[in-house]
Design an enzyme around this catalytic site. Structure first.
Site, short mmCIF file in Angstrom:
data_model
loop_
_atom_site.label_atom_id
_atom_site.label_comp_id
_atom_site.label_asym_id
_atom_site.label_seq_id
_atom_site.Cartn_x
_atom_site.Cartn_y
_atom_site.Cartn_z
N VAL A 53 0.32 -3.70 -4.37
CA VAL A 53 -0.87 -2.87 -4.22
C VAL A 53 -1.33 -2.31 -5.56
CG1 VAL A 53 -1.81 -0.77 -3.17
CG2 VAL A 53 -0.29 -2.25 -1.85
N ASP B 273 5.43 2.22 -13.75
CA ASP B 273 6.44 1.76 -12.79
C ASP B 273 7.82 2.01 -13.39
OD1 ASP B 273 6.27 -0.44 -10.22
OD2 ASP B 273 8.21 -0.18 -11.18
N THR C 49 6.33 2.36 1.51
CA THR C 49 6.86 3.31 2.49
C THR C 49 7.68 2.54 3.51
OG1 THR C 49 4.67 3.20 3.52
CG2 THR C 49 5.18 5.18 2.29
N THR D 170 1.07 3.90 2.82
CA THR D 170 0.89 4.06 4.27
C THR D 170 1.84 5.14 4.79
OG1 THR D 170 0.30 1.74 4.49
CG2 THR D 170 0.93 2.90 6.50
N CYS E 119 4.24 -3.87 5.94
CA CYS E 119 3.11 -3.24 6.65
C CYS E 119 3.24 -3.35 8.16
CB CYS E 119 1.79 -3.87 6.20
SG CYS E 119 1.29 -3.40 4.53
N ARG F 32 10.60 -8.54 0.98
CA ARG F 32 10.93 -7.25 1.60
C ARG F 32 10.75 -7.31 3.12
NH1 ARG F 32 7.10 -3.15 -1.29
NH2 ARG F 32 5.74 -4.98 -1.15
#
Length: 436
Positions: A22, A40, A90, A125, A265, A336
């Site tokens: 993102v 980062d 998240t 999110t 997501c 992930r």
């Protein structure tokens, strides 16, 4: 002069905290219009960016090499910016509850480097309320500044679709929100610098937070319906893909297909939503039912792999199976929360010898995360079964004839999870073929 005008005129900078799937596209896109600092904490990732390597596969090596964005792990650089975008993942905990640690950590980092007159926008999110109830107090504590007077906040949920080269960042309508009308306009105007599709001004931060979690919850439920249908049709000996092709001739039939639901997501966001609902005393009925179906699909695929091996008179213990694809979706290097691991782990429970091939996934990341060593496909031979778990474009180039070279004898078992191949052609070539 409003903050937006100063950013547009390069009198103030934007910082992007979190340079993953993102944050990196955001930093690269904004850097074409203004001054950007990308932060980062992962030193190895920053080094690869400096070497011109796009580890996300989202923007391409060329864009990394040519960008004017300053990409660093030096958090003090945040102080040079006035508009801050937090774009960290998240995830969920083992018990399916929200894991806000990355957001809390990033917010703490921003807070201790926050200066007066700043706007902090969260893209991660979260369930409704996190931005104002969790993040704002951290910003105040770490910065010593007062919310609403010294700094302001907004929320603009990410809508990146990893691996999608058509619906890119600039071409997706952006939801924006702010703590007040002035903030909302500044946030909207800043994003309008890069979002060609335009922005939607949500009436509040909580509305924007809620919109994000229900987008993916809705998709999750629709896929769960397809997965349930595929299990029922399998019992009826009816091909699910053929049914969906027939039903899809109606103009308003929704184009969803069965498959594994992972990633950061769709497989995660519904749990954030139901967590907040349960705090308020409401126990989800539809959303959690969909999650239960989708969470069990890896096991279901593995069980049908074993059944197909039995039909082929193969010995199950020590059978050799190659799994093609480990990423959470096709044409994307992200591993992930991949649900392919559920297939692998379940097959291992039967004593099956597993080999994994994925040309897109990072070897080091896969070994570190799952303890699996990726192999190149040209080293694969003498298999009892081939499981095409992720239909990468590179796998779609492989013919049914070439796939046969991966086996050791007749009765080749071919598990085509998402129906990448033509079923009739496979059966005509004497494959024992199964798909969702």
């Amino acid at each position: 002069m409003k903050l937006y005008e100063k950013i547009k005129n390069k009198e103030e900078k934007i910082s992007v905290i979190g340079l993953g799937y993102v944050g990196l596209p955001l930093a690269i896109a904004f850097a074409k219009r203004t001054d950007v600092i990308g932060i980062d904490h992962n030193k190895n990732k920053i080094k690869k960016y400096h070497d011109g390597i796009d580890v996300t596969g989202e923007v391409g090596d060329k864009s990394i090499k040519e960008t004017s964005a300053v990409l660093t792990n030096d958090e003090s650089k945040i102080r040079e910016a006035k508009f801050h975008i937090v774009a960290v993942p998240t995830p969920i905990n083992g018990d399916k509850t929200p894991n806000l640690d990355p957001v809390v950590s990033a917010t703490t980092t921003v807070g201790r480097n926050l200066t007066k007159g700043s706007i902090v926008v969260f893209e991660s999110t979260v369930y409704p309320g996190v931005t104002e109830e969790v993040c704002v107090p951290i910003l105040e504590k770490e910065s010593g500044l007062k919310y609403g007077e010294d700094f302001k906040v907004g929320y603009s949920p990410e809508r990146i679709n990893p691996g999608d080269k058509v619906n890119t960042l600039e071409k997706i309508v952006k939801i924006v929100s702010g703590m007040d009308d002035e903030t909302l306009e500044d946030v909207a105007k800043v994003y309008e610098l890069i979002i060609e599709a335009g922005v939607h001004r949500a009436e509040s931060i909580k509305v924007a937070e809620a919109a994000k979690v229900i987008e993916n919850s809705q998709r999750d439920i629709n896929i769960a319906f397809m997965n349930e249908l595929s299990q029922i049709f399998n019992m009826m000996n009816i091909d699910t893909k053929a049914v969906l092709e027939a039903a899809g001739t109606k103009w308003n039939f929704l184009n969803f297909t069965p498959g594994l639901v992972g990633g950061h997501c769709i497989g995660v966001d519904p749990y954030y939503f139901v967590y907040k609902a349960e705090q308020l005393g409401y126990h989800s009925q539809i959303i959690l039912s969909g999650r239960k179906i989708n969470d069990n699909m890896g096991k279901y695929v593995a069980e049908n792999t074993v059944k197909t091996l039995i039909k082929a008179d193969k010995k199950i213990k020590d059978a050799k199976v190659v799994v093609l694809g480990i990423t959470f979706k096709e044409n994307c290097p992200d591993v992930r929360n991949t649900r392919v691991i559920d297939i692998i782990n379940e097959l291992k429970e039967y004593g099956i010898d597993i080999t994994v091939v994925d040309p897109l996934a990072d070897k080091e990341e896969v070994f570190e995360e799952y303890g699996l060593e990726l192999k190149p496909i040209n080293e694969i031979k003498n298999m009892d079964a081939v499981v095409i778990a992720v239909p990468h474009n590179e796998f779609q180039k492989i013919s049914l004839g070439d796939i046969k070279k991966l086996y050791w004898n007749h009765k080749p078992v071919l598990i085509d999870v998402k129906g990448m191949l033509d079923k009739k052609s496979a059966e005509d070539m004497n494959y024992l073929y199964w798909r969702l």
